[in-house]
Scaffold this motif. Sequence first.
Motif, PDB file in Angstrom:
ATOM      1  N   TYR A 164       0.827  -1.189   0.000  1.00 13.62           N
ATOM      2  CA  TYR A 164       0.000   0.000   0.000  1.00 13.62           C
ATOM      3  C   TYR A 164       0.869   1.250   0.000  1.00 13.62           C
ATOM      4  CZ  TYR A 164      -3.666  -3.207   1.637  1.00 13.62           C
ATOM      5  OH  TYR A 164      -4.551  -4.242   1.762  1.00 13.62           O
ATOM      6  N   VAL A 165       0.368   2.307  -0.582  1.00 14.83           N
ATOM      7  CA  VAL A 165       1.008   3.600  -0.411  1.00 14.83           C
ATOM      8  C   VAL A 165       0.804   4.019   1.040  1.00 14.83           C
ATOM      9  CG1 VAL A 165      -1.036   4.952  -1.079  1.00 14.83           C
ATOM     10  CG2 VAL A 165       1.256   5.892  -1.428  1.00 14.83           C
ATOM     11  N   ASP A 166       1.778   4.709   1.605  1.00 12.60           N
ATOM     12  CA  ASP A 166       1.738   5.019   3.036  1.00 12.60           C
ATOM     13  C   ASP A 166       0.466   5.757   3.442  1.00 12.60           C
ATOM     14  OD1 ASP A 166       5.317   5.678   3.525  1.00 12.60           O
ATOM     15  OD2 ASP A 166       4.161   3.809   3.497  1.00 12.60           O
ATOM     16  N   SER A 167      -0.039   6.606   2.580  1.00 10.29           N
ATOM     17  CA  SER A 167      -1.169   7.456   2.951  1.00 10.29           C
ATOM     18  C   SER A 167      -2.476   6.681   3.158  1.00 10.29           C
ATOM     19  CB  SER A 167      -1.375   8.542   1.886  1.00 10.29           C
ATOM     20  OG  SER A 167      -1.656   7.956   0.631  1.00 10.29           O
ATOM     21  N   VAL A 168      -2.541   5.437   2.711  1.00 13.45           N
ATOM     22  CA  VAL A 168      -3.782   4.673   2.875  1.00 13.45           C
ATOM     23  C   VAL A 168      -3.626   3.483   3.806  1.00 13.45           C
ATOM     24  CG1 VAL A 168      -4.461   5.339   0.533  1.00 13.45           C
ATOM     25  CG2 VAL A 168      -3.503   3.065   0.930  1.00 13.45           C
ATOM     26  N   LYS A 169      -2.433   3.252   4.291  1.00 13.32           N
ATOM     27  CA  LYS A 169      -2.210   2.104   5.181  1.00 13.32           C
ATOM     28  C   LYS A 169      -3.093   2.206   6.417  1.00 13.32           C
ATOM     29  CE  LYS A 169       2.534   0.990   3.809  1.00 13.32           C
ATOM     30  NZ  LYS A 169       3.970   0.989   4.207  1.00 13.32           N
ATOM     31  N   GLY A 170      -3.737   1.093   6.741  1.00 11.06           N
ATOM     32  CA  GLY A 170      -4.629   1.060   7.892  1.00 11.06           C
ATOM     33  C   GLY A 170      -6.048   1.503   7.581  1.00 11.06           C
ATOM     34  N   ARG A 171      -6.258   2.066   6.385  1.00 10.21           N
ATOM     35  CA  ARG A 171      -7.599   2.524   6.009  1.00 10.21           C
ATOM     36  C   ARG A 171      -8.163   1.756   4.816  1.00 10.21           C
ATOM     37  NH1 ARG A 171      -8.266   7.480   4.046  1.00 10.21           N
ATOM     38  NH2 ARG A 171      -6.164   7.694   3.177  1.00 10.21           N
ATOM     39  N   PHE A 172      -7.300   1.384   3.877  1.00  7.73           N
ATOM     40  CA  PHE A 172      -7.732   0.677   2.671  1.00  7.73           C
ATOM     41  C   PHE A 172      -7.295  -0.782   2.746  1.00  7.73           C
ATOM     42  CE2 PHE A 172      -7.745   4.465  -0.551  1.00  7.73           C
ATOM     43  CZ  PHE A 172      -8.533   5.196   0.339  1.00  7.73           C
ATOM     44  N   THR A 173      -8.106  -1.642   2.152  1.00  6.63           N
ATOM     45  CA  THR A 173      -7.769  -3.062   2.072  1.00  6.63           C
ATOM     46  C   THR A 173      -8.006  -3.568   0.658  1.00  6.63           C
ATOM     47  OG1 THR A 173      -8.421  -3.428   4.383  1.00  6.63           O
ATOM     48  CG2 THR A 173      -8.216  -5.365   2.978  1.00  6.63           C
ATOM     49  N   ILE A 174      -6.961  -4.152   0.085  1.00  7.67           N
ATOM     50  CA  ILE A 174      -7.079  -4.737  -1.247  1.00  7.67           C
ATOM     51  C   ILE A 174      -7.212  -6.251  -1.102  1.00  7.67           C
ATOM     52  CG2 ILE A 174      -4.576  -4.946  -1.599  1.00  7.67           C
ATOM     53  CD1 ILE A 174      -5.100  -4.248  -4.569  1.00  7.67           C
ATOM     54  N   SER A 175      -8.032  -6.843  -1.942  1.00  8.74           N
ATOM     55  CA  SER A 175      -8.200  -8.292  -1.950  1.00  8.74           C
ATOM     56  C   SER A 175      -8.531  -8.730  -3.367  1.00  8.74           C
ATOM     57  CB  SER A 175      -9.300  -8.731  -0.974  1.00  8.74           C
ATOM     58  OG  SER A 175     -10.549  -8.151  -1.346  1.00  8.74           O
ATOM     59  N   ARG A 176      -8.464 -10.029  -3.609  1.00 11.68           N
ATOM     60  CA  ARG A 176      -8.782 -10.518  -4.950  1.00 11.68           C
ATOM     61  C   ARG A 176      -9.380 -11.902  -4.874  1.00 11.68           C
ATOM     62  NH1 ARG A 176      -3.228 -10.974  -8.296  1.00 11.68           N
ATOM     63  NH2 ARG A 176      -4.433 -12.290  -9.738  1.00 11.68           N
ATOM     64  N   ASP A 177     -10.130 -12.222  -5.906  1.00  8.81           N
ATOM     65  CA  ASP A 177     -10.693 -13.554  -6.085  1.00  8.81           C
ATOM     66  C   ASP A 177     -10.119 -14.086  -7.387  1.00  8.81           C
ATOM     67  OD1 ASP A 177     -12.245 -15.793  -6.755  1.00  8.81           O
ATOM     68  OD2 ASP A 177     -14.029 -14.987  -5.788  1.00  8.81           O
ATOM     69  N   ASN A 178      -9.139 -14.958  -7.290  1.00  3.93           N
ATOM     70  CA  ASN A 178      -8.451 -15.433  -8.487  1.00  3.93           C
ATOM     71  C   ASN A 178      -9.381 -16.222  -9.403  1.00  3.93           C
ATOM     72  OD1 ASN A 178      -5.974 -14.309  -7.771  1.00  3.93           O
ATOM     73  ND2 ASN A 178      -5.366 -16.114  -6.608  1.00  3.93           N
ATOM     74  N   ALA A 179     -10.331 -16.930  -8.835  1.00  2.13           N
ATOM     75  CA  ALA A 179     -11.260 -17.715  -9.654  1.00  2.13           C
ATOM     76  C   ALA A 179     -12.136 -16.813 -10.513  1.00  2.13           C
ATOM     77  CB  ALA A 179     -12.113 -18.602  -8.763  1.00  2.13           C
ATOM     78  N   LYS A 180     -12.396 -15.604 -10.027  1.00  2.00           N
ATOM     79  CA  LYS A 180     -13.246 -14.656 -10.755  1.00  2.00           C
ATOM     80  C   LYS A 180     -12.442 -13.574 -11.461  1.00  2.00           C
ATOM     81  CE  LYS A 180     -17.192 -15.200  -7.614  1.00  2.00           C
ATOM     82  NZ  LYS A 180     -18.133 -14.489  -6.692  1.00  2.00           N
ATOM     83  N   ASN A 181     -11.111 -13.629 -11.367  1.00  2.00           N
ATOM     84  CA  ASN A 181     -10.259 -12.588 -11.966  1.00  2.00           C
ATOM     85  C   ASN A 181     -10.714 -11.203 -11.536  1.00  2.00           C
ATOM     86  OD1 ASN A 181      -8.563 -14.392 -13.361  1.00  2.00           O
ATOM     87  ND2 ASN A 181      -9.951 -14.464 -15.110  1.00  2.00           N
ATOM     88  N   THR A 182     -10.999 -11.065 -10.262  1.00  2.00           N
ATOM     89  CA  THR A 182     -11.555  -9.825  -9.735  1.00  2.00           C
ATOM     90  C   THR A 182     -10.716  -9.323  -8.576  1.00  2.00           C
ATOM     91  OG1 THR A 182     -13.798 -10.450 -10.416  1.00  2.00           O
ATOM     92  CG2 THR A 182     -13.599  -8.766  -8.717  1.00  2.00           C
ATOM     93  N   VAL A 183     -10.527  -8.017  -8.548  1.00  2.00           N
ATOM     94  CA  VAL A 183      -9.815  -7.366  -7.456  1.00  2.00           C
ATOM     95  C   VAL A 183     -10.747  -6.352  -6.801  1.00  2.00           C
ATOM     96  CG1 VAL A 183      -8.799  -5.584  -8.950  1.00  2.00           C
ATOM     97  CG2 VAL A 183      -7.665  -6.206  -6.798  1.00  2.00           C
ATOM     98  N   TYR A 184     -10.594  -6.209  -5.495  1.00  2.00           N
ATOM     99  CA  TYR A 184     -11.458  -5.319  -4.715  1.00  2.00           C
ATOM    100  C   TYR A 184     -10.596  -4.308  -3.951  1.00  2.00           C
ATOM    101  CZ  TYR A 184     -14.484  -9.378  -5.446  1.00  2.00           C
ATOM    102  OH  TYR A 184     -15.190 -10.422  -6.005  1.00  2.00           O
ATOM    103  N   LEU A 185     -11.195  -3.180  -3.646  1.00  2.00           N
ATOM    104  CA  LEU A 185     -10.548  -2.198  -2.776  1.00  2.00           C
ATOM    105  C   LEU A 185     -11.606  -1.665  -1.818  1.00  2.00           C
ATOM    106  CD1 LEU A 185      -7.852  -0.723  -2.223  1.00  2.00           C
ATOM    107  CD2 LEU A 185      -8.761   1.184  -3.578  1.00  2.00           C
ATOM    108  N   GLN A 186     -11.455  -1.995  -0.554  1.00  4.75           N
ATOM    109  CA  GLN A 186     -12.331  -1.461   0.478  1.00  4.75           C
ATOM    110  C   GLN A 186     -11.651  -0.240   1.082  1.00  4.75           C
ATOM    111  OE1 GLN A 186     -15.452  -2.254   1.332  1.00  4.75           O
ATOM    112  NE2 GLN A 186     -15.409  -0.566   2.805  1.00  4.75           N
ATOM    113  N   MET A 187     -12.348   0.876   1.045  1.00  5.87           N
ATOM    114  CA  MET A 187     -11.782   2.139   1.499  1.00  5.87           C
ATOM    115  C   MET A 187     -12.589   2.642   2.691  1.00  5.87           C
ATOM    116  SD  MET A 187     -11.142   3.918  -2.234  1.00  5.87           S
ATOM    117  CE  MET A 187     -12.892   3.879  -2.657  1.00  5.87           C
ATOM    118  N   ASN A 188     -11.938   2.720   3.833  1.00  3.60           N
ATOM    119  CA  ASN A 188     -12.572   3.195   5.061  1.00  3.60           C
ATOM    120  C   ASN A 188     -11.916   4.490   5.517  1.00  3.60           C
ATOM    121  OD1 ASN A 188     -14.181   0.825   5.116  1.00  3.60           O
ATOM    122  ND2 ASN A 188     -12.604  -0.276   6.284  1.00  3.60           N
TER     123      ASN A 188
END
Length: 121
Positions: A59-83
């Motif tokens: 993560y870039v430092d400015s979003v650490k602890g607030r954003f979470t990236i995840s992926r589903d390889n079976a669906k070729n999908t990436v997510y970004l949860q931003m809090n």
Amino acid sequence: QVQLVESGGGSVQAGGSLGLSCAASGSISSINTMGWYRQAPGKQRELVAAITSGGNTNYVDSVKGRFTISRDNAKNTVYLQMNSLKPDDTAVYYCNAEVRSLAWVGINDCWGQGTQVTVSS
């Protein structure tokens, strides 16, 4: 051909949350790293978060602890949860994927069309 289609984004007040998703489709053999970039008006595009096929993240430092990236390889999908969003998070967010395809030799960077995230104070 390979397409990356993003969804999510929108407008929220500071302190709120938003979620982004990006689905890759087409002639995909495999995907290495997937990531989210953003570009604010008058600024260069910057990497926000990335995740390897094995699940390693950065993560870039400015979003650490607030954003979470995840992926589903079976669906070729990436997510970004931003809090805990801040006005400085306002930007167009772009999905990126390093794709191996039957349509080309080697790995190509593929990009989504971008989705606007606006955080008001």
